[in-house]
Design a protein around this motif. Structure first.
Motif: not given
Length: 702
Positions: A265-270, A321-322, A390-394, A404-409
């Motif tokens: 809960r603490l980690r996913t309250d984004l 996963l990222v 392609y990779t997950p980013l693309l 996903i794009v924001e977390k990878i970058i």
């Protein structure tokens, strides 16, 4: 022949005798007491198929969710037959433990494990029931995860004797984590990923990792569903509490689940950050309880809450996963970036003919490819899938998944420079798939300028990518003309950022970006012409009709006149009628002029960028305003004619009745309202940027 057909029909009819049919009726009506009595007379019939899927009465008893019934039925059999009954499979070799995963209580599985432990001493060599696989290679553990039964999965995991990782892959190389993501059971996927982090690196038979799979599922993320929910649903979504999305912790034999749930809960309250017990915990609990009651009473709120929970869990899974994804590190930066290829000088007419010939040639090539032999076709498909893997980013950039794009970058800043084997970067994917949110996200990054110079393996710049309609998806716009306008806006948006000399660059087909734009949008251009002509003609007819009505109303004064002077000249209502009638006449005639200017325009491609849509929107606005004034003039006329004593409530009543057609007109959502909404948003963003710059300057001076 007739005798054999008769025999086969009799076989089908006599598949179940009267006793089994009675047991089927009892099971369907959930009369488990009667179900048990039927088999007490002939206990060995418990091992016979009871339905078309080959399930025995023992399998069917799992539907009761009654551990006592299951234990009593198993204990009716002799010990040796009892062992056989627990291991007997149906038509797809699902054993008793495979079917028990549908039960809500884990005690059903506890009965099987208990009896198995009692009988294992009598069997010399055997595989534990939890290890037995069905025809697809799924163990009961895998099947429980695939169907999202987290409570049963945890219970069975505690009864695995050997290496639990042996349950994580079935015969077709699909992992247990892939199955959970495909089923959108993200709470189960998070639990499994914490159990074994190596699952994030596993690839299925198509070569996709779990993050690649998640990057192809845009509808499970908030960024792709926000625009389709509507204002009211978005407001409810925003007001719903941000806590309470922890994974199910109803069962854990080791007593460690409560602590793990809190960490989740603490980690996913984004959105709101980590929960702080000191910050009004009582208010949070009350707010959560109120919304929980409302969700039970109103299905719509419950559905939105469930969607928010899915978004939160998907975002948390993506983050996990990222952290384990390093595919972006393999980048195919070409050592040789070609200079621009200039087009052969020719006249405009010759160039159009060349484009047409190129289009016909491409169509012939596609037809020829469709007629090649199957082995060659398979080889070409596998080669294409290799280059498109392609990779997950693309992939996430092409799907528009901002999360996903924001977390990878954010986690790996250098990932933004990743280039695929066919020389595509993240900006190419965003532009090619028309993902504006991803485009704006990358534009704010300092590496943006280094991305715009990339030319793909096929010789395409960013402007070539946006000019093509290969991955075009029809937007939620009210007409073809506005869809074409959106395409031209995309082209202009990209044209402003690329180097000027790239406008002359030709791709491998010898086409500039402008040539590709004209060729690819030729059909859309024709449809937009027809649509805007028909719309302008229809609306001009309505505008002329309104002008005729209000012009006639100006000469037929309510109440008449005496010696050329209106009877109600001194009335405020009459003055109101006069003003609204004149305004309606002026605005309707102005809208006619706007629609006629559309009909007389040349309808060139770039006329749809600003000129024609602007005229159409202005014509709609004037027509709508004339209708509003006409309704007001009509209401004023009725009030002057009837002359009732109590005018307060009658005025309100007649004005409401007069506004009914206007409300219906507005409800149809003409392009005007979409345009006004976008205009207001642009003005807001512009003012916000100006204020931010001004504040920055003040701070710099101080």
């Amino acid at each position: 022949m007739a005798e054999s057909e008769t025999a086969s029909i009799q076989e089908r009819i006599s598949m179940f005798d009267e006793k089994m049919i009675s047991a089927q009726r009892a099971a369907r009506s959930e009369n488990w007491r009667e179900f048990k009595k039927i088999f007490e007379v002939d206990r060995m019939r418990l091992l016979d198929p009871l339905d078309l899927f080959g399930n025995t009465a023992i399998h069917i008893a799992t539907h009761s969710d009654n551990p006592n019934l299951l234990q009593e039925l198993l204990e009716m059999l002799p010990r040796q037959e009892r062992w056989r009954a627990m291991r007997m499979g149906n038509c797809v070799n699902n054993t008793l433990l495979h079917e028990i995963i549908f039960c809500t209580t884990v005690d059903m599985a506890g009965v099987v494990f208990k009896l198995e432990k009692e009988l294992q001493e009598e069997v010399e060599s055997y595989d534990p029931l939890v290890e037995v696989r069905n025809d697809s290679g799924e163990s009961p553990l895998f099947r429980a995860a695939k169907l999202g039964k987290l409570k049963m999965l945890k219970y069975m995991a505690n009864h695995v004797v050997g290496d639990i990782r042996s349950h994580f892959v079935r015969f077709d190389r699909c992992s247990i984590l892939h199955a959970c993501i495909l089923g959108q059971f993200f709470d189960v996927a998070i639990w499994l990923l914490r159990l074994d982090g190596s699952l994030a690196q596993h690839k299925d038979m198509d070569g996709f990792t779990c993050l690649q799979l998640l990057a192809n599922m845009p509808l499970i993320f908030r960024s792709q569903t926000q625009s389709s929910m509507g204002a009211v649903k978005n407001l409810v979504y925003y007001l719903l509490p941000d806590e309470g999305y922890e994974i199910d912790d109803d069962y854990d034999e080791k007593g460690e689940e409560e602590e793990e749930s809190v960490v989740f809960r603490l980690r996913t309250d984004l959105e709101s950050g980590p929960l702080d017990e000191a910050k009004q915990p009582a208010f949070s609990r009350i707010n959560y309880a109120i919304w929980k009651i409302l969700a039970k009473e109103f299905n719509g709120i419950g559905h939105i809450w469930q969607k928010k929970k899915q978004h939160k869990l998907a975002e948390c899974l993506a983050e996990l996963l990222v952290q384990k994804d390093f595919s972006w590190q393999i980048s195919f930066h070409s050592n040789f970036q070609p200079l621009i290829v200039l087009p052969i000088l020719s006249s405009k007419l010759d160039r159009i003919k060349e484009i047409q010939l190129m289009k016909e040639k491409r169509q012939l090539v596609e037809i020829a490819h469709s007629r090649i032999s199957k082995p060659l076709l398979k080889e070409s498909i596998s080669k294409a899938s290799h280059f498109k893997n392609y990779t997950p980013l693309l992939m996430a950039a092409g799907s528009g998944i901002v999360e996903i794009v924001e977390k990878i970058i954010d986690m790996n800043p250098e990932a933004i420079s990743h280039v695929s084997q066919d020389e595509h970067n993240v900006l190419h994917m965003a532009v090619k798939h028309r993902q504006l949110k991803i485009f704006n996200l990358i534009k704010r990054n300092s590496a943006f300028k280094s991305l715009i110079h990339r030319i793909t393996e096929e010789g395409r710049t960013l402007l070539h990518q946006v000019a093509r309609m290969e991955f075009y998806k029809e937007q939620r716009l009210p007409g073809v003309a506005f869809q074409l306008q959106d395409e031209l806006r995309w082209y202009e948006r990209v044209r402003r950022i690329i180097p000027p000399h790239y406008l002359m660059h030709c791709d491998k087909d010898g086409l500039t970006a402008n040539d590709v734009l004209e060729m690819e949008h030729q059909d859309m251009h024709k449809e937009a012409k027809c649509w805007i002509k028909e719309t302008a003609q229809s609306c001009s007819t309505v505008a002329v009709l309104v002008a005729t009505v209000v012009f006639a109303a100006a000469y037929t004064i309510p109440g008449g006149s005496e010696n050329g002077r209106p009877v109600f000249f001194g009335s405020r209502v009459f003055l109101f009628f006069t003003v609204t009638d004149v305004v309606a006449l002026v605005s309707s005639l102005a809208s006619v002029v706007m629609f006629l200017s559309i009909l007389t325009s040349p309808f060139e491609l770039w006329d749809f960028y600003k000129s024609l849509p602007r005229k159409l929107n202005l014509g709609f606005a004037l027509l709508f305003f004339s209708l509003v004034c006409t309704m007001l003039a009509f209401s004023a006329t009725v009030l002057l004619t009837i002359q009732l004593e109590n005018t307060e409530w009658t005025s309100v009543l007649f004005y409401c009745a007069g506004f009914l057609p206007v409300a219906i007109f507005a409800w149809m959502q003409f392009p005007l309202y979409k345009t006004v909404q976008k205009l207001v948003r642009r003005l807001y963003n512009g003012v916000k940027q100006v204020v931010a710059n001004y504040i920055d300057q003040l701070f710099q001076k101080t």
